[in-house]
Design a protein around this motif. Sequence first.
Motif, mmCIF file in Angstrom:
data_model
loop_
_atom_site.group_PDB
_atom_site.id
_atom_site.type_symbol
_atom_site.label_atom_id
_atom_site.label_comp_id
_atom_site.label_asym_id
_atom_site.label_seq_id
_atom_site.Cartn_x
_atom_site.Cartn_y
_atom_site.Cartn_z
ATOM 1 N N LYS A 180 0.825 -1.212 0.000
ATOM 2 C CA LYS A 180 0.000 0.000 0.000
ATOM 3 C C LYS A 180 0.859 1.261 0.000
ATOM 4 C CE LYS A 180 -4.488 0.931 2.102
ATOM 5 N NZ LYS A 180 -5.380 0.576 3.235
ATOM 6 N N THR A 181 2.014 1.160 0.653
ATOM 7 C CA THR A 181 2.957 2.282 0.726
ATOM 8 C C THR A 181 4.363 1.743 0.503
ATOM 9 O OG1 THR A 181 3.437 2.092 3.086
ATOM 10 C CG2 THR A 181 1.474 3.370 2.475
ATOM 11 N N PRO A 182 5.361 2.613 0.309
ATOM 12 C CA PRO A 182 6.741 2.128 0.153
ATOM 13 C C PRO A 182 7.273 1.430 1.405
ATOM 14 C CG PRO A 182 6.529 4.366 -0.681
ATOM 15 C CD PRO A 182 5.253 4.057 0.023
ATOM 16 N N GLN A 183 6.703 1.735 2.575
ATOM 17 C CA GLN A 183 7.101 1.064 3.806
ATOM 18 C C GLN A 183 6.304 -0.229 3.971
ATOM 19 O OE1 GLN A 183 9.508 1.989 5.848
ATOM 20 N NE2 GLN A 183 9.978 3.967 4.927
ATOM 21 N N TRP A 184 6.973 -1.324 4.323
ATOM 22 C CA TRP A 184 6.321 -2.625 4.417
ATOM 23 C C TRP A 184 5.648 -2.866 5.765
ATOM 24 C CZ3 TRP A 184 10.828 -6.168 2.306
ATOM 25 C CH2 TRP A 184 11.012 -5.883 0.950
ATOM 26 N N LEU A 185 5.866 -2.010 6.745
ATOM 27 C CA LEU A 185 5.505 -2.294 8.129
ATOM 28 C C LEU A 185 4.053 -2.701 8.300
ATOM 29 C CD1 LEU A 185 6.708 -0.555 11.299
ATOM 30 C CD2 LEU A 185 4.260 -0.699 10.932
ATOM 31 N N LEU A 186 3.123 -1.991 7.674
ATOM 32 C CA LEU A 186 1.700 -2.238 7.902
ATOM 33 C C LEU A 186 1.308 -3.675 7.575
ATOM 34 C CD1 LEU A 186 -0.840 -0.730 8.845
ATOM 35 C CD2 LEU A 186 -1.362 -0.262 6.442
ATOM 36 N N GLY A 187 1.884 -4.226 6.530
ATOM 37 C CA GLY A 187 1.538 -5.579 6.128
ATOM 38 C C GLY A 187 2.211 -6.663 6.936
ATOM 39 N N LYS A 188 3.088 -6.257 7.843
ATOM 40 C CA LYS A 188 3.879 -7.222 8.599
ATOM 41 C C LYS A 188 3.537 -7.275 10.089
ATOM 42 C CE LYS A 188 6.886 -8.520 5.315
ATOM 43 N NZ LYS A 188 7.279 -9.914 5.012
#
Length: 298
Positions: A180-188
């Motif tokens: 959803k964004t360049p940062q992977w954090l939300l999906g992890k």
Amino acid sequence: MKFLTFNKEGKQTLGVKMDNRIVDLEAALAERPNDRIPTTIMDVIAGGEDAVNAIDDYIRNLSIEADSSFLKNEEEIKWAPCVTQPNKIICVGLNYRKHADETNAAYPEVPILFNKFNNTLTGHNCEIAVPKVTEKLDYEVELGVVIGKEAKYVEKENALDHVFGYCTVNDLSARDLQMKTPQWLLGKTCDDFSPMGPYLVTADEVGDPNNLNLKTYVNGEVRQNSNTSDMIFYVDEIVSYVSQHMTLTPGDVILTGTPEGVVLGYPSEKQVYIKTGDEVTVEIEKLGKLTNRFVEEK
């Protein structure tokens, strides 16, 4: 040694795997007290070799009978994560050559790092709710590296001296949230997205961490089947690299990446993501099988 944590009477307690049985250390200490024996996995890790040796000596001197009250069967315990309170959970992305190939990604020149939090921790045989916010929940078998000694500016040649042990981890990933964004954090970082265990195995029992077979099964079907030798950055390189940027402390966990075979790597018409009712098992040689069933979020 193989350590584990399980839930007992509303709290987490420490166990040691012995053949096909588990020694409940708290129960054993109630029968034969010894104030040198740590009773949590975090204390064992912090105590290092001295703590492991003390537990080994203690168990060797126990009078263990088949009906000993401190012996448990694996089927009767409620598992907890094998590392319960890591200060940091650091993850390495795109660290297997064939996984990078399947996702059409270039091999990274340095390790790609991101993080997870303690809310993602859960254990073997624990149910995991599929979050309502994702339609693309993916599995990732990963070798977990557990730090045993503080590490800062550690050279590659000495990096493995700072490792307490290893464990099997499933780095669950909500791909739609991740991208959803360049940062992977939300999906992890959704709840229970890092099942870890069943065991934390001391480094001396594992030997070379860069030559371990690892697999994933979804409802009994093999989806991932590889070896840690396919890593782009090996464990010693990763520990050294991370330690150049932050102090690693006992109990920190590093997830070292996943091999090919994830759902994301399939052609779009063949992508079947984890759904309610699925059972996923991730397995690493010498470390054991970690199984979770996925249920509907309430």
